[in-house]
Design an enzyme around this catalytic site. Structure first.
Site, PDB file in Angstrom:
ATOM      1  N   ALA A   1     -14.804  -0.338   4.608  1.00 60.79           N
ATOM      2  CA  ALA A   1     -14.901  -0.872   3.196  1.00 60.79           C
ATOM      3  C   ALA A   1     -16.474  -1.060   2.679  1.00 60.79           C
ATOM      4  O   ALA A   1     -16.625  -0.583   1.480  1.00 60.79           O
ATOM      5  CB  ALA A   1     -14.016  -2.227   3.277  1.00 60.79           C
TER       6      ALA A   1
ATOM      7  N   HIS B   1      -5.219  -8.115  14.148  1.00 60.13           N
ATOM      8  CA  HIS B   1      -5.445  -7.938  12.784  1.00 60.13           C
ATOM      9  C   HIS B   1      -5.180  -9.133  11.806  1.00 60.13           C
ATOM     10  O   HIS B   1      -4.048  -9.527  12.116  1.00 60.13           O
ATOM     11  CB  HIS B   1      -4.785  -6.487  12.187  1.00 60.13           C
TER      12      HIS B   1
ATOM     13  N   GLU C   1     -10.309  -5.650   5.260  1.00 57.96           N
ATOM     14  CA  GLU C   1      -9.792  -6.707   6.070  1.00 57.96           C
ATOM     15  C   GLU C   1      -9.801  -8.049   5.439  1.00 57.96           C
ATOM     16  O   GLU C   1      -9.070  -8.909   5.722  1.00 57.96           O
ATOM     17  CB  GLU C   1      -9.889  -6.368   7.384  1.00 57.96           C
TER      18      GLU C   1
ATOM     19  N   ALA D   1      -4.841   0.839   7.920  1.00 58.46           N
ATOM     20  CA  ALA D   1      -6.004   0.178   7.632  1.00 58.46           C
ATOM     21  C   ALA D   1      -7.247   1.022   7.179  1.00 58.46           C
ATOM     22  O   ALA D   1      -7.856   0.569   5.935  1.00 58.46           O
ATOM     23  CB  ALA D   1      -6.432  -0.669   8.867  1.00 58.46           C
TER      24      ALA D   1
ATOM     25  N   GLY E   1      -9.441   2.843  16.386  1.00 59.59           N
ATOM     26  CA  GLY E   1      -8.712   4.059  17.170  1.00 59.59           C
ATOM     27  C   GLY E   1      -8.695   5.425  16.206  1.00 59.59           C
ATOM     28  O   GLY E   1      -8.496   6.391  16.832  1.00 59.59           O
TER      29      GLY E   1
ATOM     30  N   GLU F   1     -25.704  -6.817   7.013  1.00 62.20           N
ATOM     31  CA  GLU F   1     -24.804  -6.931   8.297  1.00 62.20           C
ATOM     32  C   GLU F   1     -25.267  -7.897   9.337  1.00 62.20           C
ATOM     33  O   GLU F   1     -26.403  -8.056   9.588  1.00 62.20           O
ATOM     34  CB  GLU F   1     -24.565  -5.463   8.843  1.00 62.20           C
TER      35      GLU F   1
ATOM     36  N   ASN G   1     -15.367  -3.989  13.175  1.00 63.31           N
ATOM     37  CA  ASN G   1     -13.989  -3.444  13.761  1.00 63.31           C
ATOM     38  C   ASN G   1     -13.959  -1.747  13.383  1.00 63.31           C
ATOM     39  O   ASN G   1     -13.359  -1.111  14.581  1.00 63.31           O
ATOM     40  CB  ASN G   1     -13.182  -3.999  13.292  1.00 63.31           C
ATOM     41  N   SER G   2     -14.686  -1.209  12.424  1.00 57.17           N
ATOM     42  CA  SER G   2     -14.256   0.061  11.959  1.00 57.17           C
ATOM     43  C   SER G   2     -14.938   1.101  13.262  1.00 57.17           C
ATOM     44  O   SER G   2     -14.016   1.947  13.311  1.00 57.17           O
ATOM     45  CB  SER G   2     -15.133   0.234  10.676  1.00 57.17           C
TER      46      SER G   2
ATOM     47  N   ARG H   1       5.549  -4.507  16.561  1.00 52.17           N
ATOM     48  CA  ARG H   1       4.577  -5.198  17.562  1.00 52.17           C
ATOM     49  C   ARG H   1       4.582  -6.724  17.660  1.00 52.17           C
ATOM     50  O   ARG H   1       4.682  -7.206  18.737  1.00 52.17           O
ATOM     51  CB  ARG H   1       3.292  -5.152  16.699  1.00 52.17           C
TER      52      ARG H   1
HETATM   53  C1  LIG Z   1      -9.709  -1.883  18.350  1.00 56.85           C
HETATM   54  C2  LIG Z   1      -9.090  -1.572  16.902  1.00 56.85           C
HETATM   55  C3  LIG Z   1      -8.250  -0.570  16.659  1.00 56.85           C
HETATM   56  C4  LIG Z   1      -7.872  -0.295  15.405  1.00 56.85           C
HETATM   57  N1  LIG Z   1      -7.330   1.079  15.305  1.00 56.85           N
HETATM   58  C5  LIG Z   1      -7.113   1.399  14.143  1.00 56.85           C
HETATM   59  C6  LIG Z   1      -6.598   2.519  13.622  1.00 56.85           C
HETATM   60  O1  LIG Z   1      -6.437   3.602  14.601  1.00 56.85           O
HETATM   61  N2  LIG Z   1      -6.216   2.897  12.486  1.00 56.85           N
HETATM   62  C7  LIG Z   1      -6.318   1.975  11.405  1.00 56.85           C
HETATM   63  O2  LIG Z   1      -6.012   2.513  10.376  1.00 56.85           O
HETATM   64  N3  LIG Z   1      -6.814   0.648  11.578  1.00 56.85           N
HETATM   65  C8  LIG Z   1      -7.053   0.301  12.712  1.00 56.85           C
HETATM   66  N4  LIG Z   1      -7.617  -1.075  13.214  1.00 56.85           N
HETATM   67  C9  LIG Z   1      -7.990  -1.929  11.889  1.00 56.85           C
HETATM   68  C10 LIG Z   1      -9.025  -1.409  11.396  1.00 56.85           C
HETATM   69  O3  LIG Z   1     -10.080  -0.807  12.217  1.00 56.85           O
HETATM   70  C11 LIG Z   1      -9.668  -2.523  10.695  1.00 56.85           C
HETATM   71  O4  LIG Z   1      -8.997  -3.361  10.057  1.00 56.85           O
HETATM   72  C12 LIG Z   1     -11.072  -2.149   9.525  1.00 56.85           C
HETATM   73  O5  LIG Z   1     -12.029  -1.596  10.494  1.00 56.85           O
HETATM   74  C13 LIG Z   1     -11.637  -3.285   8.935  1.00 56.85           C
HETATM   75  O6  LIG Z   1     -12.510  -2.667   8.162  1.00 56.85           O
HETATM   76  P1  LIG Z   1     -13.509  -3.518   7.221  1.00 56.85           P
HETATM   77  O7  LIG Z   1     -14.619  -2.626   6.778  1.00 56.85           O
HETATM   78  O8  LIG Z   1     -12.667  -4.394   6.223  1.00 56.85           O
HETATM   79  O9  LIG Z   1     -14.113  -4.450   8.051  1.00 56.85           O
HETATM   80  P2  LIG Z   1     -15.140  -4.550   9.555  1.00 56.85           P
HETATM   81  O10 LIG Z   1     -15.167  -2.813   9.854  1.00 56.85           O
HETATM   82  O11 LIG Z   1     -14.817  -5.397  10.582  1.00 56.85           O
HETATM   83  O12 LIG Z   1     -16.732  -4.741   9.115  1.00 56.85           O
HETATM   84  C14 LIG Z   1     -17.016  -6.106   8.518  1.00 56.85           C
HETATM   85  C15 LIG Z   1     -18.250  -6.027   8.767  1.00 56.85           C
HETATM   86  O13 LIG Z   1     -18.926  -7.391   8.267  1.00 56.85           O
HETATM   87  C16 LIG Z   1     -19.610  -8.176   8.972  1.00 56.85           C
HETATM   88  N5  LIG Z   1     -19.635  -9.432   8.685  1.00 56.85           N
HETATM   89  C17 LIG Z   1     -18.852 -10.649   8.830  1.00 56.85           C
HETATM   90  N6  LIG Z   1     -19.157 -11.640   8.284  1.00 56.85           N
HETATM   91  C18 LIG Z   1     -20.448 -11.535   7.759  1.00 56.85           C
HETATM   92  C19 LIG Z   1     -21.549 -12.303   7.569  1.00 56.85           C
HETATM   93  N7  LIG Z   1     -21.259 -13.495   7.256  1.00 56.85           N
HETATM   94  N8  LIG Z   1     -22.682 -11.908   7.092  1.00 56.85           N
HETATM   95  C20 LIG Z   1     -22.962 -10.426   7.077  1.00 56.85           C
HETATM   96  N9  LIG Z   1     -22.191  -9.663   7.798  1.00 56.85           N
HETATM   97  C21 LIG Z   1     -20.976  -9.993   8.125  1.00 56.85           C
HETATM   98  C22 LIG Z   1     -19.010  -7.939  10.472  1.00 56.85           C
HETATM   99  O14 LIG Z   1     -20.051  -8.368  11.396  1.00 56.85           O
HETATM  100  C23 LIG Z   1     -18.610  -6.546  10.288  1.00 56.85           C
HETATM  101  O15 LIG Z   1     -19.577  -5.790  10.813  1.00 56.85           O
HETATM  102  C24 LIG Z   1      -8.125  -1.251  14.387  1.00 56.85           C
HETATM  103  C25 LIG Z   1      -8.680  -2.284  14.766  1.00 56.85           C
HETATM  104  C26 LIG Z   1      -9.298  -2.700  16.012  1.00 56.85           C
HETATM  105  C27 LIG Z   1      -9.879  -3.830  16.232  1.00 56.85           C
END
Ligand SMILES: Cc1cc2nc3c(=O)[nH]c(=O)nc-3n(C[C@H](O)[C@H](O)[C@H](O)COP(=O)(O)OP(=O)(O)OC[C@H]3O[C@@H](n4cnc5c(N)ncnc54)[C@H](O)[C@@H]3O)c2cc1C
Lengths: 242, 639
Positions: B191, B575, B604, B619, B223, B210, B218-219, B466
């Protein structure tokens, strides 16, 4: 028991000298008044050592004078900031920290108007605030005797500038991978060396997180941490050498 | 006088039940000694949101919430309350007489109850409160402090907040800024990177903050599976895998989320996912495998797998795009506060913990919060869903904590669905990671893979969702459980023998030539496992599973021919569906239903897209699509 008091010349010699000055705040005031000139009577090596010749290496030619200035003439401060061992500066700093003889930084170094220098060398290493000076002093103590990577480096005469390729590292400064790899690289070789026999794909230098900083795991002035364990709690991984 | 506020959200159209329930309460108010007044508002901007005000006499101790409020919440739970917040304030709203009022539909005591939402009246009510001198109301709090921080107290989870506590939570706006940036993005996952790319492309100076020493959250460990009805590669058409449409994806997603989903957000996802995928392919050089699967809860073959088979295959292209447009990622930079002067104004900046100390960054255009979910935040999990006990492992990276959600709440942001937390039922039992072997139990059930407990007995219909599979294991109370499958199933379920060999080497897969031997290796009562397998094989032949009613299909293979494999499994927190409320433009919405100026969120950290239960592979498209929307809109804000 005393290590030879070699000539001063390193950028980081500076840092060491700082070591001792800081218990009393008025050192600064004093230094200020003296405007980086003679740092005071403390500056004589003889205030601790009976004879200069006692602390020189065997075949060292005779030294006249009793201050660091006598060393400076030959051992010019190395401003080259190369990633390589710096035996002279390393030895003289380490010797004084280990012995803890009260050789405060200001015996050899000068700190006036926030400028950090070396007595009678004509060299200034740059600006340093009081709190940063204090910080560097503590890091020097860690470098000389901790269980961290800085002490591992100290053993092979790697000084601050060998890693921090700029002058006077400040709080929060980091070291880029390229700098580490000058000595520890190339990366492919490093990866080969660290490949676990049992589980080759658990190679810490081939992370599935991509190109990550060495400093994610390897911290120099505090204990290193195996980042992998944040998720893979069952991996048996240790960082050799602190 | 004390004012007790109960903020509730109810399930879909339960308004009628809600009203009749409250009528019942309202008619019996006299029995609650010390109650001075009772008010009930409907949030005119957020349907389904209501707020109840109970005014109590000073000498009544209700700091921990009154019995009446608990009674109300309990009652509302019965009719489908899905979220509530309760707090207590001190107030001196004048010695109004307790007025029972009448309970007709037009009553004044229900100023905003009916759907003929009367915005003015609600506003007037607020103003009336605001204008009363010498009293402390929620507004009063906000005016008394210098920043909107004290609201943290008001919207927080605690029930015992008095004025003093609230003020202690206030933070003073910084006197000077250390830096000015157009668009600040928090978080470097899908995101955040998508938002930074789009904002950077439109000329904004963008910085991604970051907190971790590595990027990707998590990204980067995910998977790598991505749901989209189509893409420029047209895999579904090429592989002749039937029909699909954004509408069909939309319907599946709502169904999978038990219709708790906010439809406009789902629409963004399903209509934007193909384009977002093409964008990553074209601009980022992202590569996909020549395969398409039909994942749990999806009614079509729409799940794409990235070539690398992990999320990194998407984060690297996104990072490339973001950096191409000038966005800078600052690692080890943790947000510690969001600055807003009051609850009307825009976001002003953020406070950041950096390796070089604290910094206050002034935000010229907008803040995009993309800080991910809170699966690793035990306290927050407990606060909203105590059933997700602390003992659970998590599949998430260690930075998946909810502090940014708290900061957002503190300056007025609304949250929703916070109790909806998904467990991944088949994680590695010891650490909770979702490694390669942990995918087999999920992929194999359609081909006859079975789950057994430590006694060698089945315990659930393996085709369940699940949440059901997780609960079934937890109820066993014996960790771990095992998936049993044979070699014949491996390639069918998208696995490879190479993966199996690797898994065996790591001790994850256990291999045996007979079921007896497998049971011995698993230290399981041999007879039990043999009996279980024999029975299940028979069920496959009969086409009926009298034990758990699993719908038997022809594709299921009986466990007759070895070698056989087992893999240990246990649920882990995976999640968090809930989070910050956004609108279709990814703007953050406050607790009164208004847009918070210059504040966006995506990924997320937001709630509502996935409803009660996220479908696998939804996601990534959610994050990328809403990240892009947030980035585009953020860049267009006035500096
Ligand atoms: C093991 C696993 C497998 C998955 N497989 C799939 C899949 O195959 N397909 C699918 O669609 N979804 C999958 N998901 C779900 C999906 O990966 C996540 O929902 C998605 O990555 C979230 O992306 P995001 O950009 O919202 O957050 P994230 O990728 O988690 O990034 C958020 C970032 O913000 C940072 N942050 C947090 N708080 C602060 C702060 N106070 N100051 C600065 N930085 C901060 C964190 O450190 C992190 O790096 C999976 C999740 C996991 C855990």
């Amino acid at each position: 028991m005393k290590k030879p008091l070699l000539l001063f010349s390193f950028i980081f010699v500076i840092l060491f000298a700082i070591t001792l000055a800081f218990t009393k705040g008025d050192v600064f005031a004093q230094a200020k008044k003296q405007k980086a000139k003679a740092p005071s009577k403390n500056v004589s090596c003889l205030s601790c050592h009976d004879k200069i010749s006692n602390v020189l290496p065997k075949n060292h030619k005779p030294v006249t004078g009793d201050t660091i200035a006598s060393c400076n003439t030959c051992h010019r401060p190395d401003m080259s900031i190369k990633a390589e061992p710096k035996p002279y500066a390393s030895t003289i700093h380490r010797a004084h920290i280990k012995e803890g003889k009260g050789a405060d930084c200001m015996i050899c170094h000068t700190h006036a108007n926030n400028r950090f220098g070396l007595y009678k060398s004509g060299v200034s290493f740059g600006r340093l605030k009081k709190d940063e000076l204090e910080n560097i002093k503590n890091i020097f103590i860690s470098w000389a005797q901790s269980k961290n990577i800085d002490a591992t480096h100290s053993k092979v005469d790697i000084m601050c500038s060998s890693c921090h390729d700029k002058k006077l590292p400040l709080t929060g400064d980091t070291v880029e991978n390229d700098r580490c790899l000058i000595c520890h690289g190339p990366l492919e070789d490093l990866q080969k060396r660290s490949e676990p026999k049992d589980f080759p794909d658990r190679n810490p230098h081939k992370s599935h997180l991509g190109d990550i900083a060495c400093t994610v795991c390897h911290h120099s002035h505090k204990a290193s941490t195996v980042y992998c364990l944040g998720c893979h709690g069952n991996f048996k991984m240790k960082i050799p050498g602190g | 006088m004390y004012l007790e506020c109960i903020k509730v959200r109810v399930n879909l159209n339960k308004e009628k039940e809600l009203k009749s329930f409250l009528d019942g309460v309202f008619n019996n108010l006299e029995q609650y000694g010390g109650l001075v007044r009772f008010e009930f508002y409907k949030n005119s901007l957020v349907p389904l949101d209501y707020i109840i005000h109970l005014y109590w006499k000073e000498d009544i101790n209700i700091t921990l919430g009154s019995p009446l409020s608990y009674y109300i919440i309990e009652g509302l739970q019965r009719i489908g309350l899905i979220n509530h917040t309760m707090w207590v304030e001190e107030t001196t709203i004048g010695d109004m007489e307790y007025n029972k009022g009448d309970t007709s539909e037009d009553t004044k005591n229900y100023p905003d109850f009916k759907n003929n939402v009367n915005k003015e009246e609600t506003m007037a009510k607020k103003d009336e409160i605001k204008d009363m001198p010498n009293k402390i109301t929620r507004r009063g709090f906000l005016k008394a402090g210098v920043s909107a921080g004290m609201l943290a107290a008001a919207t927080g989870l605690a029930l015992d907040l008095t004025k003093k506590d609230a003020e202690a939570a206030a933070k003073t706006l910084p006197k000077k800024w250390d830096e000015e940036i157009d668009v600040v993005v928090v978080g470097s996952g899908f995101a955040g990177l998508a938002a930074a790319s789009e904002a950077g492309k439109r000329g904004a100076k963008v910085v991604i903050l970051e907190k971790m020493p590595t990027y990707g959250g998590n990204s980067i460990i995910n998977g790598g599976v991505y749901a989209a009805w189509d893409s420029k590669l047209h895999l579904r058409q090429k592989l002749n895998l039937g029909n699909d449409s954004p509408k069909q994806h939309f319907d599946d997603t709502l169904k999978g989320g038990d219709y708790y989903n906010i439809p406009v957000l789902v629409k963004n996802l399903t209509e934007g996912s193909a384009d977002a995928l093409n964008w990553m392919i074209e601009e980022g050089g992202c590569k996909l495998r020549e395969a398409l699967t039909r994942a749990g809860g999806h009614s079509a073959y729409r799940t794409h797998t990235v070539a690398e088979g992990v999320g990194r295959g998407f984060t690297e292209p996104l990072r490339k795009i973001a950096e191409k447009y000038g966005a800078k990622i600052r690692l080890n930079n943790e947000i510690t506060w969001i600055w807003r002067k009051d609850t009307e104004g825009p976001i002003l900046g953020v406070e950041v913990k950096t390796p070089k100390g604290k910094r206050n960054i002034k935000i010229k255009k907008a803040l995009v919060l993309a800080s991910g979910g809170f699966s690793r935040d035990i306290k927050m999990r407990q606060a909203f869903n105590p059933s997700v006990v602390p003992e659970y492992n998590s599949t998430n990276h260690p930075g998946a904590t909810g502090e940014c959600i708290r900061f957002a709440q503190a300056i007025g942001a609304d949250t929703l669905h916070m109790a909806f937390i998904q467990l991944y039922p088949f994680a590695e039992p010891e650490t909770g990671i979702l490694d390669n072997p942990a995918v087999y139990p999920f992929n194999g059930v359609g081909y006859g893979l079975i789950y057994v407990d430590k006694n060698g007995k089945r315990f659930v219909n393996e085709l369940e969702r699940r949440d059901v599979c997780s609960m079934a294991q937890i109820k066993l109370g014996q960790k771990p459980t095992y998936s049993i499958f044979n070699e014949e199933m491996v390639t069918k379920m998208g696995g490879t023998m190479e993966e199996i060999e690797k898994g065996i080497a790591k001790g994850r897969f256990i291999k045996a030539n007979t079921i007896e031997e497998l049971a011995q290796k698993l230290k399981m009562p041999v007879n039990n496992l043999v009996e279980t397998v024999k029975k299940h094989n028979q069920y496959l032949k009969d086409g009926k599973d009298p034990d758990f009613n699993k719908p038997i299909t022809k594709a299921m293979i009986p466990l007759e021919k070895g070698p056989f494999y087992a893999v240990a499994q246990w649920p882990a927190v995976h999640h968090t569906m809930g989070g910050i409320r956004i609108n279709e433009k990814a703007q953050v919405i406050d607790i009164w239903g208004k847009v918070i100026p210059k504040f966006y969120a995506a990924g997320e950290v937001t709630g509502g897209v996935h409803g009660s239960n996220r479908l696998g592979s939804n996601a990534i498209p959610d994050c990328v699509v809403h990240g892009r929307i947030a980035g585009i809109n953020a860049a267009q804000e006035k500096a």
